[in-house]
Design a protein around this motif. Structure first.
Motif, PDB file in Angstrom:
ATOM      1  N   ILE A 195      11.897  42.896 -13.284  1.00 14.27           N
ATOM      2  CA  ILE A 195      11.850  41.866 -14.465  1.00 14.27           C
ATOM      3  C   ILE A 195      10.120  41.945 -14.943  1.00 14.27           C
ATOM      4  CG2 ILE A 195      13.551  40.492 -13.876  1.00 14.27           C
ATOM      5  CD1 ILE A 195      11.372  38.410 -12.898  1.00 14.27           C
ATOM      6  N   LYS A 196      10.012  41.481 -16.257  1.00 10.92           N
ATOM      7  CA  LYS A 196       8.558  41.190 -16.654  1.00 10.92           C
ATOM      8  C   LYS A 196       9.018  39.834 -17.759  1.00 10.92           C
ATOM      9  CE  LYS A 196       7.180  43.428 -20.348  1.00 10.92           C
ATOM     10  NZ  LYS A 196       6.705  44.170 -21.276  1.00 10.92           N
ATOM     11  N   ILE A 197       7.830  39.431 -18.285  1.00 13.77           N
ATOM     12  CA  ILE A 197       8.324  38.167 -19.205  1.00 13.77           C
ATOM     13  C   ILE A 197       8.160  38.665 -20.695  1.00 13.77           C
ATOM     14  CG2 ILE A 197       7.217  36.476 -17.376  1.00 13.77           C
ATOM     15  CD1 ILE A 197       4.642  36.356 -19.463  1.00 13.77           C
ATOM     16  N   TYR A 219      11.803  31.759 -17.737  1.00 10.08           N
ATOM     17  CA  TYR A 219      11.178  32.525 -16.607  1.00 10.08           C
ATOM     18  C   TYR A 219      10.718  31.295 -15.258  1.00 10.08           C
ATOM     19  CZ  TYR A 219       6.861  34.236 -14.024  1.00 10.08           C
ATOM     20  OH  TYR A 219       6.111  34.414 -13.012  1.00 10.08           O
ATOM     21  N   MET A 220      10.120  30.244 -15.781  1.00  6.04           N
ATOM     22  CA  MET A 220       9.651  29.284 -14.817  1.00  6.04           C
ATOM     23  C   MET A 220      10.473  28.049 -14.952  1.00  6.04           C
ATOM     24  SD  MET A 220       7.158  29.037 -12.856  1.00  6.04           S
ATOM     25  CE  MET A 220       5.889  30.294 -13.271  1.00  6.04           C
ATOM     26  N   ALA A 239       8.044  31.372 -22.122  1.00  9.44           N
ATOM     27  CA  ALA A 239       8.174  32.656 -21.436  1.00  9.44           C
ATOM     28  C   ALA A 239       9.645  32.712 -20.962  1.00  9.44           C
ATOM     29  CB  ALA A 239       7.407  32.877 -20.080  1.00  9.44           C
ATOM     30  N   LYS A 240      10.243  33.756 -21.034  1.00  7.22           N
ATOM     31  CA  LYS A 240      11.477  34.216 -20.536  1.00  7.22           C
ATOM     32  C   LYS A 240      11.406  35.408 -19.948  1.00  7.22           C
ATOM     33  CE  LYS A 240      13.540  36.609 -24.528  1.00  7.22           C
ATOM     34  NZ  LYS A 240      14.855  36.862 -25.315  1.00  7.22           N
ATOM     35  N   THR A 241      12.525  36.008 -19.230  1.00  8.95           N
ATOM     36  CA  THR A 241      12.385  37.026 -18.417  1.00  8.95           C
ATOM     37  C   THR A 241      13.201  38.274 -19.102  1.00  8.95           C
ATOM     38  OG1 THR A 241      14.457  36.438 -17.054  1.00  8.95           O
ATOM     39  CG2 THR A 241      12.120  36.128 -16.346  1.00  8.95           C
TER      40      THR A 241
END
Length: 360
Positions: free
Chosen positions: A314-316, A121-122, A304-306
């Motif tokens: 998308i959401k995490i 995610y980040m 966190a990944k998407t």
């Protein structure tokens, strides 16, 4: 194991612990923490004359495909034409295949730390650049949006505050405060299953162990008390409490007693896409700040990944059951509202001025 070795040298007059390794994939590992610590020593951020450091790696601006740069990260292999030719063959394959081959080339040949998941995610480096020495004391009297991610039982429950503000140059910024809760009698279990230092985080007061309800289920009254104390201690104006409706039914009455507006945040990609994307973009732009000592928040960011739906929204999500993302979940819940409000406007002040003008 490293700490056991270190502890066993306490009474030795002459000792040396050598840590020899290449970069890896796990950014939540003790090895990566030691790597970051060594970088701070080399950059002069901190001092430790007992630590000798040698890190062979490319400079940040270096092209990873330029053969002239490889000697910086792989001096033994690249000291001969044959070694460089072998590296060229490996690099060509990694560039063409991507994925696991590319990750292996970057970590094992170029000594670059790379998060293992393809849909992380980040950007961890961008997130690290947002760390700050600021605390809530620096935002006394500000307006904040609260996000709540409630546990299903004995897992983490997290509260996130997002405070929008404008700096001296008129740039819109955000400060994030995060705190989590865990049942006291589940701490030891989760230290093992999650491979996370919950006991240290409790000692550092970024995590609270709840003792009521048998210590096996989080008592949500701790959250209410904690939020009330924040409001009183820092004179915060909580504009909205945004909560995940899952497991919230028994908690809604307590929330209503605070006298603060609440908003249910449906946990779907369609509903969370905008705040999920916007939060990441603001981090990459350097417009987000958080206290650098909150390792629990950073741990959840790295986890966190998407996940996306058929529309590309998308959401995490998390990789494994033990990779918890509750703190960042609560921040994104709050972000859905925080990204839309104008931090320059005091809503109560504007309302009072309007009422005075109307003679009410």
């Amino acid at each position: 194991m490293y700490k056991l070795l270190e502890g066993g040298t306490g009474n030795l007059k002459e000792c040396l612990i050598s840590v020899i390794t290449t970069a890896g994939f796990d950014l939540n590992s003790p090895c990566y923490e030691l790597f970051e610590y060594c970088i701070k020593i080399l950059e002069g951020v901190t001092e430790n004359e007992t630590q000798f450091i040698y890190i062979a790696q490319l400079d940040k601006e270096d092209d990873i495909w330029d053969t002239k740069n490889w000697v910086k990260a792989n001096p033994l292999t690249c000291k001969t034409p044959e070694g460089i030719k072998r590296m060229e063959d490996i690099a060509r394959k990694a560039k063409e295949m991507g994925g696991e081959e590319l990750r292996d080339f970057m970590t094992k040949r170029l000594n670059i730390w790379v998060q293992f998941t393809d849909n992380q995610y980040m950007n961890t480096e961008k997130w690290k650049n947002c760390e700050s020495n600021k605390t809530l004391e620096d935002f006394r009297g500000h307006t904040a949006i609260t996000g709540l991610d409630l546990s299903s039982g004995g897992d983490l429950t997290s509260l996130g505050l997002v405070i929008p503000y404008y700096d001296d140059e008129g740039n819109r910024k955000y400060f994030i405060h995060s705190h989590s809760f865990i049942p006291k009698n589940r701490v030891a279990e989760h230290i093992k299953t999650d491979r996370a230092p919950y006991d240290i985080w409790i000692r550092e007061e970024i995590l609270t162990a709840t003792e009521t309800m048998g210590g096996i289920k989080t008592d949500y009254k701790y959250i209410i008390s904690y939020l009330k104390k924040l409001i009183e201690d820092y004179e915060l104006n909580i504009e909205m409490i945004c909560y995940d409706p899952h497991n919230a039914s028994a908690f809604l009455y307590d929330l209503e007693q605070l006298g603060i507006n609440t908003l249910e945040i449906t946990q779907s990609a369609r509903n969370l896409n905008d705040p999920t994307v916007d939060f990441r973009l603001e981090v990459e732009a350097g417009n987000v700040e958080y206290n650098k000592h909150n390792k629990l928040l950073t741990w959840s960011i790295v986890n966190a990944k998407t996940a996306s739906n058929s529309f590309g929204e998308i959401k995490i999500d998390k990789d494994l059951q033990r990779k918890r993302i509750d703190p960042v979940d609560s921040v994104i819940d709050a972000w859905k509202v925080a990204m839309t409000i104008d931090a320059k406007v005091d809503i109560n002040e504007v309302t009072n001025e309007f009422l005075d003008m109307m003679g009410w």
